[in-house]
Design a protein around this motif. Structure first.
Motif, short mmCIF file in Angstrom:
data_model
loop_
_atom_site.label_atom_id
_atom_site.label_comp_id
_atom_site.label_asym_id
_atom_site.label_seq_id
_atom_site.Cartn_x
_atom_site.Cartn_y
_atom_site.Cartn_z
N PHE A 35 0.40 4.74 15.13
CA PHE A 35 -0.52 4.68 14.24
C PHE A 35 0.02 4.48 12.88
O PHE A 35 1.39 4.85 12.77
CB PHE A 35 -1.55 6.06 14.17
N ASP A 36 -0.83 4.10 11.87
CA ASP A 36 -0.31 4.00 10.56
C ASP A 36 -1.08 4.92 9.84
O ASP A 36 -2.23 5.16 9.78
CB ASP A 36 -0.31 2.54 9.87
N LEU A 37 -0.69 5.66 8.69
CA LEU A 37 -1.30 6.25 7.45
C LEU A 37 -1.12 5.43 6.20
O LEU A 37 -0.08 5.17 5.93
CB LEU A 37 -0.95 7.65 7.30
N VAL A 38 -2.22 5.05 5.57
CA VAL A 38 -1.85 4.09 4.49
C VAL A 38 -2.53 4.77 3.17
O VAL A 38 -3.55 5.26 3.34
CB VAL A 38 -2.40 2.77 4.71
N VAL A 39 -1.94 4.65 2.04
CA VAL A 39 -2.30 5.36 0.95
C VAL A 39 -2.13 4.48 -0.27
O VAL A 39 -0.87 3.81 -0.34
CB VAL A 39 -1.85 6.74 0.73
N ASP A 40 -2.98 4.23 -1.32
CA ASP A 40 -2.87 3.79 -2.40
C ASP A 40 -2.18 4.52 -3.33
O ASP A 40 -2.76 5.47 -3.65
CB ASP A 40 -3.89 2.90 -2.84
N VAL A 41 -1.16 3.90 -4.08
CA VAL A 41 -0.40 5.00 -4.95
C VAL A 41 -0.88 4.38 -6.44
O VAL A 41 -0.34 3.10 -6.48
CB VAL A 41 0.96 5.09 -4.74
N PRO A 42 -1.36 5.24 -7.34
CA PRO A 42 -1.50 4.79 -8.67
C PRO A 42 -0.23 4.59 -9.37
O PRO A 42 0.71 5.52 -9.33
CB PRO A 42 -2.43 5.71 -9.32
N LEU A 43 -0.17 3.36 -10.13
CA LEU A 43 1.24 3.08 -11.06
C LEU A 43 0.51 2.37 -12.13
O LEU A 43 -0.35 1.66 -12.20
CB LEU A 43 1.95 1.96 -10.17
N PRO A 44 1.14 3.08 -13.28
CA PRO A 44 1.01 2.38 -14.64
C PRO A 44 1.26 0.83 -14.44
O PRO A 44 2.36 0.60 -14.33
CB PRO A 44 1.55 2.99 -15.69
N GLY A 45 0.36 -0.15 -14.78
CA GLY A 45 0.77 -1.68 -14.88
C GLY A 45 1.01 -2.06 -13.41
O GLY A 45 1.65 -3.39 -13.39
N GLY A 46 0.38 -1.57 -12.56
CA GLY A 46 0.89 -2.34 -11.20
C GLY A 46 0.22 -1.54 -9.94
O GLY A 46 -0.61 -0.68 -10.20
N ARG A 47 0.81 -1.75 -8.86
CA ARG A 47 -0.04 -1.23 -7.80
C ARG A 47 1.09 -0.95 -6.54
O ARG A 47 1.82 -1.76 -6.39
CB ARG A 47 -1.16 -2.07 -7.15
N ARG A 48 0.94 0.43 -5.87
CA ARG A 48 1.65 0.60 -4.49
C ARG A 48 1.07 0.80 -3.61
O ARG A 48 0.13 1.73 -3.61
CB ARG A 48 2.68 1.56 -5.11
N VAL A 49 1.32 0.37 -2.49
CA VAL A 49 0.63 0.90 -1.17
C VAL A 49 1.86 1.38 -0.23
O VAL A 49 2.70 0.77 0.03
CB VAL A 49 0.20 -0.51 -0.53
N HIS A 50 1.59 2.65 0.12
CA HIS A 50 2.76 3.32 1.13
C HIS A 50 1.92 3.47 2.33
O HIS A 50 0.96 4.08 2.48
CB HIS A 50 2.90 4.90 0.29
N THR A 51 2.82 2.88 3.33
CA THR A 51 2.51 3.00 4.96
C THR A 51 3.47 3.81 5.48
O THR A 51 4.57 3.61 5.32
CB THR A 51 2.33 1.69 5.36
N TYR A 52 2.90 5.01 5.84
CA TYR A 52 3.54 5.59 6.99
C TYR A 52 3.73 5.15 8.55
O TYR A 52 2.62 5.35 8.97
CB TYR A 52 3.24 7.34 6.83
N ARG A 53 4.65 4.63 8.88
CA ARG A 53 4.39 4.09 10.25
C ARG A 53 4.96 4.97 11.34
O ARG A 53 6.35 5.38 11.51
CB ARG A 53 5.15 2.69 10.33
#
Length: 159
Positions: A35-53
């Motif tokens: 399974f994967d756990l996916v979370v959106d990480v707030p960044l100033p001036g951008g975007r980050r998506v962290h996936t725990y595989r």
């Protein structure tokens, strides 16, 4: 105690992980290997998506955990930069809105703890990735070389 079979144990771990993410920013996603756990990480001036595989290895009730981090940053003059990091990512971010009304923080360690906690409760144990083992061996070897060099220098320059 009657231990569940490998496939049943994997299904139980998946169900517990999915239940543990209810009401959290983590999104659960079933995969063929685990399974994967996916979370959106707030960044100033951008975007980050962290996936725990998480890949489940039924033999021995073990699993591997790999971080996949997609970052999309906006730069000056409308430029953008996209990066993908794979491996073990440990970081912490803080941000707040310009007016100070909203504050966000994120620690990648929280997702690691969530996964390890659920897996540990069910008797699963984590296997370290080969790259992490290689880095540990390389670091130990480098430390021994440095120690040997210091000893050699101390002997050579002893009055």
């Amino acid at each position: 105690m009657n231990e569940p079979s490998g496939a049943h144990a994997a299904d139980e771990l998946r169900a517990r992980a999915e239940a543990a993410t209810t009401g959290t920013p983590y999104r659960y996603r079933w995969t063929e290997r685990g399974f994967d756990l996916v979370v959106d990480v707030p960044l100033p001036g951008g975007r980050r998506v962290h996936t725990y595989r998480v890949a489940l290895l039924l033999a021995g009730r073990t699993f591997t955990l790999t971080d996949v981090v997609h970052t999309h940053e906006r730069g000056p003059l409308g430029t953008t930069r996209k990066t993908v990091e794979t491996g073990r990512a440990r970081y912490r971010t803080w941000s707040r809105s310009l007016d100070g009304s909203e504050r966000h923080s994120f620690s990648s360690a929280d997702g690691h703890r969530l996964i390890r906690g659920v897996a540990g409760e069910l008797g699963w144990r984590e296997l370290k990735p080969a790259t992490q083992k290689a880095a540990l061996v390389t670091g130990a070897f480098g430390g021994l070389v440095a120690l040997g060099t210091l000893i050699a220098l101390a002997i050579a320059f002893w009055p």
